[in-house]
Design a protein around this motif. Sequence first.
Motif, PDB file in Angstrom:
ATOM      1  N   GLN A  72       0.997  -1.426  -0.182  1.00 35.37           N
ATOM      2  CA  GLN A  72      -0.414   0.124  -0.041  1.00 35.37           C
ATOM      3  C   GLN A  72       1.439   1.483   0.078  1.00 35.37           C
ATOM      4  O   GLN A  72       0.492   2.139  -0.893  1.00 35.37           O
ATOM      5  CB  GLN A  72      -1.147   0.174   0.839  1.00 35.37           C
ATOM      6  N   GLU A  76       1.034   4.315  -3.012  1.00 37.51           N
ATOM      7  CA  GLU A  76       0.878   5.448  -2.813  1.00 37.51           C
ATOM      8  C   GLU A  76       1.754   6.775  -2.829  1.00 37.51           C
ATOM      9  O   GLU A  76       1.464   7.244  -3.926  1.00 37.51           O
ATOM     10  CB  GLU A  76       0.563   5.769  -1.142  1.00 37.51           C
ATOM     11  N   ARG A  79       1.670   6.479  -6.934  1.00 35.62           N
ATOM     12  CA  ARG A  79       0.243   7.942  -6.866  1.00 35.62           C
ATOM     13  C   ARG A  79       0.840   8.971  -6.985  1.00 35.62           C
ATOM     14  O   ARG A  79       0.461  10.043  -7.596  1.00 35.62           O
ATOM     15  CB  ARG A  79      -1.080   7.829  -6.170  1.00 35.62           C
TER      16      ARG A  79
END
Length: 182
Positions: A72, A76, A79
């Motif tokens: 995760q 992130e 992104r």
Amino acid sequence: MGRFKAKRRPVDWPLVRSVVVDQMMLSDNDADMKRLDDMCDVIAEWEPRNGTRRDIVDLFRLTQLVMELKNQDVLELERALSECEKELEESRKLLGAGGNLALQSEIRELHRRIQHLETQTKLQADTLWEEKQTSQTMGKELGDSRARVQELEAQLKTQEAMLQDYKPHIEIQRISLNANQT
């Protein structure tokens, strides 16, 4: 020398047992996430030895949870990197249309942010890869442990059967000894 360090630290089994994976999976608590994040480096150093079958399963599940958290983090960062690249592209377009020094400065800052995010993404990906390797090793050891348990159970059954076969002989000898003594 390879990319990875040898695993030499023994597993802290009480620490592993203290994490209730099913509860942790449902948690959004920042303290729980921090605890998992902190465990990542520790887990990567452990050499899983001398654990029970349940301990190995718990360690495997905990490692999966830490890997998911790290994944995760990587997503992130990717992104954020993508957003920075979009901002950079927009800034380049503005500069191409007669931008000024402030935009050039902003572009330089965005370049620095992109480099920083790329470095973080690489580190997270490396950590995730290490955790995957650890997880695969633990999975193999779990399989080996299961095979050993089955082997021991088969030996126990054989010995129990042999004991059942000898019981009548022992009883006959006991009766014979009692008869001889009287």
